[in-house]
Structures are given as structure tokens and as C-alpha cells.
Design an enzyme around this catalytic site. Sequence first.
Site, PDB file in Angstrom:
ATOM      1  N   GLY A   1      97.032 -58.076  -4.470  1.00 51.25           N
ATOM      2  CA  GLY A   1      96.405 -59.361  -4.548  1.00 51.25           C
ATOM      3  C   GLY A   1      95.145 -59.469  -5.381  1.00 51.25           C
TER       4      GLY A   1
ATOM      5  N   CYS B   1      92.321 -59.174  -4.154  1.00 48.40           N
ATOM      6  CA  CYS B   1      91.254 -58.141  -3.548  1.00 48.40           C
ATOM      7  C   CYS B   1      91.423 -56.835  -4.352  1.00 48.40           C
ATOM      8  CB  CYS B   1      91.384 -58.136  -2.093  1.00 48.40           C
ATOM      9  SG  CYS B   1      90.632 -56.446  -1.473  1.00 48.40           S
TER      10      CYS B   1
ATOM     11  N   HIS C   1      70.559 -39.550  15.418  1.00 52.87           N
ATOM     12  CA  HIS C   1      69.540 -39.563  14.772  1.00 52.87           C
ATOM     13  C   HIS C   1      69.410 -38.414  13.739  1.00 52.87           C
ATOM     14  CE1 HIS C   1      65.092 -40.051  14.106  1.00 52.87           C
ATOM     15  NE2 HIS C   1      64.917 -38.685  14.074  1.00 52.87           N
TER      16      HIS C   1
END
Length: 443
Positions: free
Chosen positions: A38, A40, A432
Site C-alpha cells: 500500500g 505506507c 542507564h
Amino acid sequence: MKYDVAIIGGGPAGYTAAEAAGKAGLSVVLFEKKSLGGVCLNEGCIPTKTLLYSAKTLDNARHAQKYAVNVTVEGFDLPKIVARKQKVVRKLVLGVKAKLTAYQVQIVTGEAQIVDAQHIRCDEETYECAHMLLCTGSETFVPPIPGVQDIPYWTHREALDCKELPQTLAIIGGGVIGIEFASYFTSLGVKVTVVEMLDEILGGLDKEISSLLRAEYQKRGVQFLLSTKVLSFEQAEEGVKVNYEGGEIIAEKVLLSMGRRPVTKGYGLENLGLKTDERGRICVDAHMQTSVAGVYACGDITGVSMLAHTAVREAEVAVHHIINKADEMAYNAIPGVVYTNPEVASVGFTEEALKREGINYRVSKLPMAYSGRFVAENEGVNGVCKLLISEDDTILGAHLLGNPASEIITLAGMAISMKLKAEDWKRMVFPHPTVGEIFKETL
Ligand code: NAI
């Protein structure tokens, strides 16, 4: 030929539904008149992100010195950038085809015509189905502005395949498509003007973040004409003349990005007599069922969210309903991303929407520089993380400016979807150093 499920349209809604239904053991036929994937995959999300990545690489090379890396930038090869985009698209389209084939989905290349809720005609054949999924997507909307038919305008399609840059480009419409192309062409050295009739770009997103992004692009030379409605176009000797109330601009090229509309004509949809709302949109329930038993509508055709990831989820919900698996569509935690550099990402309520609905909330906001990883990787750049939290401490919305907003917004989407309280979210352990830690800091 008789199938459990017939799907019209092979974009994210259609191919996801086909795969899910095939996986569940249903017999599936999928009609696609152009290319699987499609808008996209072929001319939307994937090609633009591929081009934008080349532009970002160029920007990074230009700014390498900020990271004490000496690089001489010799320019770029636009035809090769466009060729790489085509290569990426081809690869992904083949991937979709392979998946569908693996689940025995019958792919019919052709234009389907709906006869009634159980029959579809295509190329002289009639296909019978127990369930029908309408996944025909959306198309560029070109408003009947005087003169528009007399100028050689671009839509996103021509812009994607541009191999020779204009010196100046006027982008009409400062929505997501307009701003992503403004970002791309600015990086490549084109002088861009964005004309937007609202008082801010990226309508519907957090206004404060949209204005920060606009300021960033203004610094890079983009001109923004806000609260400016285009009245007419004219072909002039030097280029296209864009006339608006109180002025005009002339640009070598004009890109129209004034919105998209669901595709509802040309394939016999009227034969189903589906119920539509006051804006002409097909009515669907929480299972994506239309008013006609056995007929479902998913993706841009419903005109609700017009995002590929919404379409994917809607398709899953529809197939789950067909196979009697409990599931419902919810629209409260659908992320939206603008793939500029820096990126903008957003999920849940905006402040504007909360005010409109009279919901009380508090704002928690921090510069992105509170994330160590962000500082390490974004020399001389800042961004914002803004969280909207209800009186009972539930996360209502999250709005980000700064890379990689597109990758971390899902954390906030999960928090909203799971109705997490700020206290509970804060207790999660974030690795982290990551940019995602900005949520913990902001909470
Ligand atoms: P849009 O509806 O987002 O923006 C169109 C803009 O044009 C609006 O801001 C409108 O005020 C303005 N406009 C309309 N008529 C005008 C006029 N006469 N003069 C000046 N301005 C005018 O539509 P857009 O950007 O074309 O995108 C279409 C759809 O595609 C959207 O639903 C969007 O969500 C989706 N999309 C999503 C992407 C993403 O998620 N990253 C990327 C590209 C598209």
C-alpha cells in the site's frame, strides 16, 4: 471460488489481516490493484524514512566536528539516494509477499468490484466470501483551489522521486507530510517555504512542541507562513505563484500536502449500503464491524487515525472478531511521530484536548538534557519531555522533542494503555544511560 475472508487492499491493514487470518487457518483472498504494501510501504512511511535517513546522515556528517571528528563532506548523490529508497521498498514488499504466501493467502492482482456482502468480482471471476474486509486506504486530497489544475504541482509521490533539486520549494500544508518534506529538502539545500492556514504547524500535536520544532527549522532557513490560506495558484515565468490573502510567493516547485481522504469510490462500495456518519465516514464498532454483518473496515478508509500502525491494530481486532477471540479497538494510546531531525513523538491527550474536554491535569516537563545519554549524543541540541498527569496520578499524555523520540514513545504509550500511575511507572528500572530515562526524571 469460496473463501472465509476476502480482503480488498494490500496495505498495512490488508496484509496484516491476511496474515492473521491465514495464520488462524482461514482461507483468504486478498485483492491489490497496484503493489502489496500500500501507500505506507510504496510511497509513504518507508520511502520517506529512507530518504530522511540519507538527509540525517548528511546532517550528521556536516556536524561531525561537534564530536571532534574531522570529515570533509563532498555532497550527496540524489539519484543514488532515490535508488536506495526503491531498493528498500522492493525488499520490504517482497517480505510481505513471502509472509502471505507462507500462510496460503491467495493474492489477486487486480481491481476488485464489490457485488454484495458475499461476492466480489475481479477480472471476470467471482469470489464468494463469508467475511469481507475493506482496507482500501486513503489518497491525497487536492482541494479545488483556483489555478491548481494549471500548475505542475508535486504531491508526496513526485517529491519522493525527485532527482533534480529545485532552488526553491513552496510546501502548501504544514501537517506531517509537509513538515517531513520540509526537513528533507532543507537538508539537501533547497530554500523551503511552508504555507499553513492554521496558526501553528502540525495541528493536533502539542502546540508548544510544534512551535519549538518550527523555531529549530526557522534557524535552518525554512520560512513559515502561518495563518495563511492559499487562495490561488498561477504559472509565472520564474515559477509558480502562490497567492494568499495579503501577499504572494513564487517558488520553482510547489508541493501540495493538504491532507488525505479515504478511498471510497470506484470499487462498488455503494452496493453494500454501509452506514456512514455526518462526515461521510464509514461507521464501525469496537470490533471494526460495519453496519452490514460480516463486513469490516480497517485502516485509513475509516478516516479515524490515518496511521499505518493504527491500521495494523485495527486489522488484528477485525480478524480476532472473525475467529471469536475477545479483543477491542482502543484509540487512546496511539503514538504519532514526525520524523524530522530532531524527531517529535506524542501519545495520548494533548493539553489542548484536555482543556477542550474539561479534564484537570498537571504538567511535568524537563529539558531532554536531564538524560545523560541525550547529552552525550546531542551536542549543542536540546529537546523537551512533557508529561500530562491526571489528578489521580494517571498518565494521560506524553510529548517529546528530541532523538530518538520515535523509539522511546512506546514506553509512554504502554503507560497510558495500562493506565499506569506516575508512582508505579517511576518504580520501573530503566537501563542507564538511555534517553528513555527522561521519563523517570520527568516523573
Ligand atoms: P494533514 O491533515 O496532517 O495536514 C494538512 C495541513 O494542510 C493542515 O495543517 C491544514 O491546515 C493545511 N491546509 C489545508 N488547506 C490549506 C490551504 N488552502 N492553505 C494552507 N494550508 C492548508 O495532512 P498531510 O500532512 O497531508 O498528511 C496526511 C495524513 O498522512 C495524515 O493523517 C498523517 O497523519 C499521515 N502521515 C503520517 C506520517 C507519520 O506518521 N510520520 C507521515 C506522513 C503522513
